[in-house]
Design a protein around this motif. Structure first.
Motif, PDB file in Angstrom:
ATOM      1  N   VAL A  12       0.820  -1.222   0.000  1.00  0.00           N
ATOM      2  CA  VAL A  12       0.000   0.000   0.000  1.00  0.00           C
ATOM      3  C   VAL A  12       0.855   1.274   0.000  1.00  0.00           C
ATOM      4  CG1 VAL A  12      -2.122  -0.970   0.936  1.00  0.00           C
ATOM      5  CG2 VAL A  12      -0.315  -0.223   2.508  1.00  0.00           C
ATOM      6  N   THR A  13       2.128   1.117   0.382  1.00  0.00           N
ATOM      7  CA  THR A  13       3.038   2.263   0.260  1.00  0.00           C
ATOM      8  C   THR A  13       3.380   2.462  -1.211  1.00  0.00           C
ATOM      9  OG1 THR A  13       3.970   1.974   2.456  1.00  0.00           O
ATOM     10  CG2 THR A  13       5.342   3.126   0.843  1.00  0.00           C
ATOM     11  N   VAL A  14       3.664   1.347  -1.895  1.00  0.00           N
ATOM     12  CA  VAL A  14       4.040   1.420  -3.306  1.00  0.00           C
ATOM     13  C   VAL A  14       2.892   1.972  -4.157  1.00  0.00           C
ATOM     14  CG1 VAL A  14       4.914   0.124  -5.282  1.00  0.00           C
ATOM     15  CG2 VAL A  14       5.589  -0.539  -2.967  1.00  0.00           C
ATOM     16  N   CYS A  15       1.670   1.578  -3.816  1.00  0.00           N
ATOM     17  CA  CYS A  15       0.550   2.089  -4.630  1.00  0.00           C
ATOM     18  C   CYS A  15      -0.069   3.333  -3.995  1.00  0.00           C
ATOM     19  CB  CYS A  15      -0.483   1.008  -4.897  1.00  0.00           C
ATOM     20  SG  CYS A  15      -1.384   0.465  -3.462  1.00  0.00           S
ATOM     21  N   ALA A  16       0.654   3.937  -3.070  1.00  0.00           N
ATOM     22  CA  ALA A  16       0.292   5.253  -2.528  1.00  0.00           C
ATOM     23  C   ALA A  16      -1.120   5.297  -1.957  1.00  0.00           C
ATOM     24  CB  ALA A  16       0.465   6.334  -3.609  1.00  0.00           C
ATOM     25  N   ALA A  17      -1.479   4.215  -1.250  1.00  0.00           N
ATOM     26  CA  ALA A  17      -2.814   4.183  -0.643  1.00  0.00           C
ATOM     27  C   ALA A  17      -2.743   4.212   0.877  1.00  0.00           C
ATOM     28  CB  ALA A  17      -3.567   2.930  -1.102  1.00  0.00           C
ATOM     29  N   GLY A  18      -1.668   3.625   1.463  1.00  0.00           N
ATOM     30  CA  GLY A  18      -1.676   3.500   2.921  1.00  0.00           C
ATOM     31  C   GLY A  18      -0.295   3.449   3.547  1.00  0.00           C
ATOM     32  N   GLY A  19       0.654   4.153   2.959  1.00  0.00           N
ATOM     33  CA  GLY A  19       2.000   4.237   3.542  1.00  0.00           C
ATOM     34  C   GLY A  19       2.097   5.394   4.521  1.00  0.00           C
ATOM     35  N   ARG A  20       3.316   5.661   4.948  1.00  0.00           N
ATOM     36  CA  ARG A  20       3.536   6.723   5.938  1.00  0.00           C
ATOM     37  C   ARG A  20       2.949   8.064   5.487  1.00  0.00           C
ATOM     38  NH1 ARG A  20       7.117   5.946   9.754  1.00  0.00           N
ATOM     39  NH2 ARG A  20       8.181   4.393   8.489  1.00  0.00           N
ATOM     40  N   LYS A  21       3.145   8.382   4.215  1.00  0.00           N
ATOM     41  CA  LYS A  21       2.666   9.659   3.684  1.00  0.00           C
ATOM     42  C   LYS A  21       1.136   9.744   3.753  1.00  0.00           C
ATOM     43  CE  LYS A  21       2.704  12.260  -0.609  1.00  0.00           C
ATOM     44  NZ  LYS A  21       2.854  12.059  -2.045  1.00  0.00           N
ATOM     45  N   GLU A  22       0.479   8.657   3.361  1.00  0.00           N
ATOM     46  CA  GLU A  22      -0.992   8.659   3.354  1.00  0.00           C
ATOM     47  C   GLU A  22      -1.549   8.673   4.770  1.00  0.00           C
ATOM     48  OE1 GLU A  22       0.827   6.465   1.374  1.00  0.00           O
ATOM     49  OE2 GLU A  22       0.625   7.835  -0.330  1.00  0.00           O
TER      50      GLU A  22
END
Lengths: 221, 307
Positions: free
Chosen positions: A31-41
């Motif tokens: 989910v970090t790689v697909c920008a759905a639920g990583g640290r940033k999100e």
């Protein structure tokens, strides 16, 4: 990888409405790689929830944390020091992560903040496309490296159907006809004759029809 | 003879066969099935009963087929892999054959997206070619797909569809060859408007000797209006409507377009009669069943052989 998309914010707000102290947990893997639920999100969602509660004149306490892998008990354990101090967990991992948390922390409710979509590959920056259904009996070796289960809308094993139009699927002109791709690939490989081999009715058991799957590696367990 | 199918018997005489179709109603109105089927009586050798066509819920094809069988006509039940897994298909086939239905058509089915339940999960447990093989195994070996013995196997004359107009064109003869390998007895094609392309496909079929192994019934649909022609060209997947067809319909006043459409259908039949490997016609007069007898008669296909 497993792809996911964030749920509508109102749905997440609805889940946490009864709670004040929230543990918002991201995952450092798919989910970090697909920008759905990583640290940033996790940071972005926390800000959005804070803002919403401010507007409503309500108080919310959000602790942010991003685990290495939410689908691994070793990392899920890292939530233990915080769990008693929160009313609910909001997980930004895929469904596997949410369930790992639910299994470990039985007294604290956990809510998903993303919808898990599919096993896919990245085509270009910001674009992911479904590539695998996890059918448990891979046929890519006989279909030229293009999967009819994941990429044909009717998962036909002896396609293409009669609905192909300009090389695209009848479901949408944005979907490539998987059997057109398979055929083109077989031609490129000089394996055209393989097309006429009948593919037998599939045994769906390894892919889930036999009940939820489990892998036990005796050498590792 | 592999079966008691009237269609099989007619094809065995070497005469051109004629089939047509009847779409079951979207409700519990058995009289509607009977009214439509009655329009076709004595003019066709079999009546296709569509299976939730265009993914819209309708009376089941087997049930409507039974109603038609009880009228003394010969239903050809269609079965799509979209709505049933292999267990449901086989049990339906046992039921249909128990009511004397001996001819069927194996299809993948339009995707649910096109119908009124786009949110439904498509089944697609097996595909149309695997279905052909399953039904043949039930008939010839008396075995279910899973391998167990059938106590009283169904003897189905097995049909499938072919669309010579879908891409990639170069695959379309090979795909037919696959259906033949699976054991199909007859083929009903997609509606033919691009006759040149159909003849090119048939040449490929004959060159491979497939016409000796399977009966091909050419699909014919009369156009009711230029509006219908435009709709089919733009909206129906896998349909090939040449501009000449639209121009010809545009060239006549609206009230004469139905008549022109029928004339074009009859002309197509006359031309395709000459094509080697064409063993009959499948006339799909969409919501226009009453015109089928006229087309059959004008095309010189009446009376139907007594078998």
């Amino acid at each position: 990888m497993i792809t996911a998309e964030q749920k509508p914010i109102q749905e997440i707000i609805g889940y946490i409405a009864p709670y004040r102290r929230i543990l918002l947990a991201g995952c450092n893997e798919c989910v970090t790689v697909c920008a759905a639920g990583g640290r940033k999100e996790v940071g972005l969602l926390a800000s959005a929830l804070h803002l919403n509660h401010l507007k409503q004149g309500k108080n919310i306490d959000i602790r942010e944390i991003t685990l290495e892998r939410q689908c691994d008990p070793e990392y899920v354990e890292e939530l233990a020091p915080y769990i008693d101090g929160v009313d609910a967990v909001v997980s930004m991992a895929c469904g596997c992560g949410v369930q790992s948390i639910a299994a470990r922390y039985k007294k604290t409710p956990v809510f998903p903040a993303v919808n898990t979509r599919f096993m896919g590959a990245s085509l270009s920056q910001g674009v992911w496309s479904e590539r695998c259904k996890g059918c448990g009996d891979c046929v890519l070796g006989i279909t030229g490296g293009i999967c009819p289960v994941a990429r044909c809308s009717k998962h036909l094993f002896n396609g293409p159907c009669g609905g192909t139009s300009n090389g695209q699927c009848e479901v949408s002109p944005d979907i490539d006809c998987a059997w057109r791709l398979i055929w083109e690939r077989l031609k490129e490989l000089g394996l055209e004759s393989r097309y006429e081999e009948l593919m037998e009715a599939k045994d769906w058991r390894p892919g889930g029809a036999g009940g939820p799957g489990t892998i036990i590696r005796e050498d590792l367990a | 003879m592999k079966t008691d199918s009237r269609l099989e018997k007619v094809l065995a005489t070497g005469e051109l066969a004629v089939t047509s179709e009847c779409g079951p109603p979207r409700g519990c109105r058995p009289e509607k099935v009977k009214e439509k089927a009655a329009l076709l009586k004595d003019h066709v050798d079999g009546v296709n009963v569509t299976d939730n066509q265009t993914a819209m819920v309708r009376m089941s094809s087997v049930t409507a087929g039974i109603l038609i069988k009880q009228m003394g006509l010969d239903p050809i039940i269609q079965m799509v892999s979209r709505d049933r897994n292999r267990l449901a298909m086989q049990s339906e086939i046992l039921g249909a054959y128990s009511f004397g239905i001996d001819t069927m058509l194996c299809l993948s089915g339009d995707h649910a997206k096109f119908g009124d339940h786009p949110m439904a999960q498509g089944v697609f447990d097996i595909d149309s070619i695997q279905m052909v093989k399953m039904v043949r195994q039930m008939r010839d070996d008396g075995l279910f797909q899973g391998g167990a013995k059938i106590d009283g196997p169904p003897k189905m004359f097995i049909g499938a569809a072919a669309n010579p107009f879908a891409d990639p064109f170069e695959l379309r003869v090979m795909r037919l060859a696959k259906k033949v390998k699976a054991g199909v007895d007859f083929i009903q094609t997609q509606c033919i408007f691009n006759l040149d392309k159909f003849e090119e496909w048939m040449k490929g079929v004959v060159d491979r000797g497939l016409d000796e192994q399977v009966h091909i019934l050419a699909g014919i649909t009369p156009m009711k209006s230029v509006g219908m022609a435009r709709y089919m060209k733009n909206k129906v997947p896998g349909m090939d409507i040449p501009d000449a067809v639209i121009k010809r319909l545009e060239g006549v006043p609206k009230e004469q377009q139905p008549e022109e459409g029928i004339k074009m259908a009859v002309e197509a039949i006359e031309r395709l009669k000459q094509v080697k490997g064409v063993h009959g016609f499948h006339i799909m007069a969409i919501e226009w069943e009453e015109k089928v007898p006229q087309i059959v008669e004008q095309a010189g296909l009446y009376p139907r052989p007594k078998v």
